[in-house]
Design a protein around this motif. Structure first.
Motif, PDB file in Angstrom:
ATOM      1  N   LYS A 167     125.952  -0.933  16.022  1.00 43.00           N
ATOM      2  CA  LYS A 167     125.336   0.544  15.797  1.00 43.00           C
ATOM      3  C   LYS A 167     124.648   0.990  17.310  1.00 43.00           C
ATOM      4  O   LYS A 167     124.843   2.134  17.386  1.00 43.00           O
ATOM      5  CB  LYS A 167     123.877   0.298  15.098  1.00 43.00           C
ATOM      6  CG  LYS A 167     124.046   0.085  13.595  1.00 43.00           C
ATOM      7  CD  LYS A 167     122.742  -0.065  12.879  1.00 43.00           C
ATOM      8  CE  LYS A 167     122.979  -0.354  11.411  1.00 43.00           C
ATOM      9  NZ  LYS A 167     121.955  -0.690  10.698  1.00 43.00           N
ATOM     10  N   GLU A 179     125.957  -6.144  13.322  1.00 42.76           N
ATOM     11  CA  GLU A 179     125.451  -4.651  12.985  1.00 42.76           C
ATOM     12  C   GLU A 179     124.366  -4.018  14.191  1.00 42.76           C
ATOM     13  O   GLU A 179     124.683  -3.055  14.458  1.00 42.76           O
ATOM     14  CB  GLU A 179     124.244  -5.034  11.736  1.00 42.76           C
ATOM     15  CG  GLU A 179     124.934  -5.156  10.592  1.00 42.76           C
ATOM     16  CD  GLU A 179     124.164  -5.405   9.258  1.00 42.76           C
ATOM     17  OE1 GLU A 179     124.705  -5.370   8.298  1.00 42.76           O
ATOM     18  OE2 GLU A 179     123.067  -5.779   9.751  1.00 42.76           O
ATOM     19  N   ILE A 188     127.801  -4.811   4.691  1.00 37.93           N
ATOM     20  CA  ILE A 188     127.271  -4.700   5.965  1.00 37.93           C
ATOM     21  C   ILE A 188     126.906  -3.040   6.124  1.00 37.93           C
ATOM     22  O   ILE A 188     127.349  -2.209   5.581  1.00 37.93           O
ATOM     23  CB  ILE A 188     128.680  -4.587   6.862  1.00 37.93           C
ATOM     24  CG1 ILE A 188     128.947  -6.325   6.667  1.00 37.93           C
ATOM     25  CG2 ILE A 188     128.285  -4.499   8.301  1.00 37.93           C
ATOM     26  CD1 ILE A 188     129.364  -6.932   8.136  1.00 37.93           C
ATOM     27  N   ASP A 189     125.782  -3.252   6.926  1.00 39.74           N
ATOM     28  CA  ASP A 189     125.029  -1.680   7.206  1.00 39.74           C
ATOM     29  C   ASP A 189     125.715  -1.033   8.323  1.00 39.74           C
ATOM     30  O   ASP A 189     125.003  -0.965   9.321  1.00 39.74           O
ATOM     31  CB  ASP A 189     123.680  -2.099   7.432  1.00 39.74           C
ATOM     32  CG  ASP A 189     122.872  -0.776   7.529  1.00 39.74           C
ATOM     33  OD1 ASP A 189     123.357   0.229   7.034  1.00 39.74           O
ATOM     34  OD2 ASP A 189     121.755  -0.619   8.127  1.00 39.74           O
ATOM     35  N   LEU A 190     126.956  -0.741   8.283  1.00 40.65           N
ATOM     36  CA  LEU A 190     127.775   0.026   9.178  1.00 40.65           C
ATOM     37  C   LEU A 190     128.623   1.189   8.435  1.00 40.65           C
ATOM     38  O   LEU A 190     128.867   0.586   7.219  1.00 40.65           O
ATOM     39  CB  LEU A 190     128.512  -0.979  10.024  1.00 40.65           C
ATOM     40  CG  LEU A 190     127.802  -1.846  11.120  1.00 40.65           C
ATOM     41  CD1 LEU A 190     128.813  -3.026  11.568  1.00 40.65           C
ATOM     42  CD2 LEU A 190     127.074  -1.043  12.155  1.00 40.65           C
TER      43      LEU A 190
END
Length: 142
Positions: free
Chosen positions: A29, A25, A77-79
């Motif tokens: 990012k 991540e 997932i933080d994407l």
């Protein structure tokens, strides 16, 4: 810095995958990289279980289970979801990871590795084999 990141994961090693995710991540990012998760179903498991199922039937069941796990992983997932993908293969994990790396040419491979044990010292781990043979940078997470 990175346009494409390959992340080999093992659905059996969930704790190890969870250690890798923050690194994926963070790096993705930073550079808006596309991330491809990749799982290899070991052929030895396929051969053993092929006797109890038809080979095609086993592949279907194993593939569905792995795909469901990968979809769940991607969902968490933080994407941006449009930057995430996955694929599967049957075979030797090290060889299949190196093959897909050759095909897609990622800028980076991020792979988790357990603490070495006696079998790793004698046979070598998948992560060690990838580090040795990959033609691109490899980040090993412990």
């Amino acid at each position: 810095m990175y346009n494409s990141i390959l992340v080999p994961v093992d659905i059996i090693e969930k704790d190890l995958t969870q250690k890798v995710i923050p690194h994926v991540e963070y790096l993705a990012k930073l550079s808006n990289a596309n991330v491809k998760f990749f799982h290899v179903l070991p052929i030895s498991s396929a051969i053993i279980n092929a006797y109890s199922f038809g080979m095609d039937e086993f592949k279907d069941q194993a593939t569905v289970q792995a795909e469901n796990w990968l979809k769940k992983l991607i969902h968490e997932i933080d994407l941006p979801k449009e930057t995430l993908s996955y694929s599967l293969a049957f075979g030797n994990p090290r060889d299949e990871i190196l093959t897909i790396a050759e095909e897609i040419q990622p800028d980076l491979i991020i792979i988790g590795s357990r603490r070495p044990n006696i079998s790793n010292h004698l046979l070598g781990s998948n992560a060690a084999g990838i580090v040795r043979h990959a033609k691109m940078s490899v980040l090993v997470i412990r």
